[in-house]
Design a protein around this motif. Sequence first.
Motif, PDB file in Angstrom:
ATOM      1  N   SER A 121       0.826  -1.202   0.000  1.00 40.99           N
ATOM      2  CA  SER A 121       0.000   0.000   0.000  1.00 40.99           C
ATOM      3  C   SER A 121       0.866   1.260   0.000  1.00 40.99           C
ATOM      4  CB  SER A 121      -0.918   0.000   1.228  1.00 40.99           C
ATOM      5  OG  SER A 121      -1.659   1.194   1.307  1.00 40.99           O
ATOM      6  N   PHE A 141     -16.557  -4.710  -1.539  1.00 44.35           N
ATOM      7  CA  PHE A 141     -15.667  -3.944  -0.683  1.00 44.35           C
ATOM      8  C   PHE A 141     -15.311  -4.749   0.557  1.00 44.35           C
ATOM      9  CE2 PHE A 141     -14.987  -0.764   2.713  1.00 44.35           C
ATOM     10  CZ  PHE A 141     -13.865  -0.164   2.188  1.00 44.35           C
ATOM     11  N   ASP A 142     -14.016  -4.957   0.763  1.00 43.39           N
ATOM     12  CA  ASP A 142     -13.517  -5.722   1.906  1.00 43.39           C
ATOM     13  C   ASP A 142     -13.109  -4.742   3.005  1.00 43.39           C
ATOM     14  OD1 ASP A 142     -12.345  -7.382   3.721  1.00 43.39           O
ATOM     15  OD2 ASP A 142     -11.060  -8.426   2.275  1.00 43.39           O
ATOM     16  N   LEU A 143     -13.873  -4.676   4.084  1.00 40.91           N
ATOM     17  CA  LEU A 143     -13.607  -3.721   5.155  1.00 40.91           C
ATOM     18  C   LEU A 143     -12.246  -3.939   5.808  1.00 40.91           C
ATOM     19  CD1 LEU A 143     -17.074  -3.429   6.956  1.00 40.91           C
ATOM     20  CD2 LEU A 143     -15.887  -1.672   5.636  1.00 40.91           C
ATOM     21  N   SER A 144     -11.739  -5.170   5.773  1.00 42.39           N
ATOM     22  CA  SER A 144     -10.444  -5.456   6.401  1.00 42.39           C
ATOM     23  C   SER A 144      -9.297  -4.750   5.692  1.00 42.39           C
ATOM     24  CB  SER A 144     -10.186  -6.964   6.409  1.00 42.39           C
ATOM     25  OG  SER A 144     -10.021  -7.455   5.075  1.00 42.39           O
ATOM     26  N   LEU A 157      -9.552  -1.636   4.559  1.00 39.47           N
ATOM     27  CA  LEU A 157      -9.731  -0.191   4.708  1.00 39.47           C
ATOM     28  C   LEU A 157      -8.500   0.513   5.294  1.00 39.47           C
ATOM     29  CD1 LEU A 157     -11.594   2.224   4.376  1.00 39.47           C
ATOM     30  CD2 LEU A 157     -12.560   1.717   6.640  1.00 39.47           C
ATOM     31  N   TYR A 160      -5.971   0.868   2.611  1.00 35.97           N
ATOM     32  CA  TYR A 160      -6.415   1.872   1.647  1.00 35.97           C
ATOM     33  C   TYR A 160      -6.072   3.279   2.145  1.00 35.97           C
ATOM     34  CZ  TYR A 160      -9.289  -1.518  -0.987  1.00 35.97           C
ATOM     35  OH  TYR A 160      -9.721  -2.560  -1.766  1.00 35.97           O
ATOM     36  N   VAL A 161      -6.391   3.527   3.426  1.00 35.90           N
ATOM     37  CA  VAL A 161      -6.171   4.856   4.000  1.00 35.90           C
ATOM     38  C   VAL A 161      -4.686   5.213   3.987  1.00 35.90           C
ATOM     39  CG1 VAL A 161      -6.324   6.234   6.106  1.00 35.90           C
ATOM     40  CG2 VAL A 161      -8.236   4.774   5.432  1.00 35.90           C
TER      41      VAL A 161
END
Length: 283
Positions: free
Chosen positions: A6, A222-225, A227, A230-231
């Motif tokens: 990331s 969308f995979d919340l794990s 997130l 991503y941020v």
Amino acid sequence: MSYLFSILMGILQGVTEFLPVSSSGHLTLFQYFFGQDPESTDMLFTILLHFGTLISVCVYYWRDVLGMIREFFLGLAAIFSRKGTTGRPPEARRLVLMVIVATLPLFAVLLVKGWLDAAFSNVTFVSLALIATGFILFFSDRMAKGHKNARTATMKDALIVGCVQAVATLPGLSRAGTTISAGMMVGFDRTFAVRFSFLMSLPAVLGANILEVVDAAASASFDLSLLPMYVVGVVVAGVVGYLAIRLVNMLAQKGKFGKFAYYCWAVGAISLVAGTIVPMFSK
């Protein structure tokens, strides 16, 4: 996906979004050679990285952005006012109109969105587009210096640059490089060519973010794990992007864009060869 991946993607996006070397092309090639199949590219993450660099444009050009928002609403009020407007509109209002005109050609891209998404997984296509970007940059520094700015540029100029932006949605073509070069071609001052290129990217990137988020929500993909990762990528892209904008402005004023042509040619050629060899050894 990992935090390291990331962060690296954020750095890559921040640098390549504004330097004229194609962020989409580099992101595709990086994922491919990092070991992630381009067919499984996380388009939501890619679009969100662009959102990070959108924030950096808003921060760097905050006076322009605030002025354009203000003049947008004042312009609407003037249209519906009985008094109307007299004289030449303020510079910020002309910028709003130019950005709107330049954004119109992007609606045509929606007709080929499926094909465009598939092109992101085609390493050969991306490599050839990078080589094409190199030729655009090579000739950009050889153009005569223009003198048009926000007060003297025409709506026709904005439309031409907007059409080039629509073409530059192809992965491997540098949006910044092609639109800045197009601005120089129609006679923009080098500094204004950079400024307009970045400001006109705001509705385009924001629109792409909205479409991709809606698609992700509709498909429940969308995979919340992911997130937090991503941020992290978005923040890194924003910080690095801000620094890259400063560098691009300096390079544009000195007429040094052509130097990136050799880089694009090298990366395009190497990835083209590697993209052919790697699958042979992976069988």
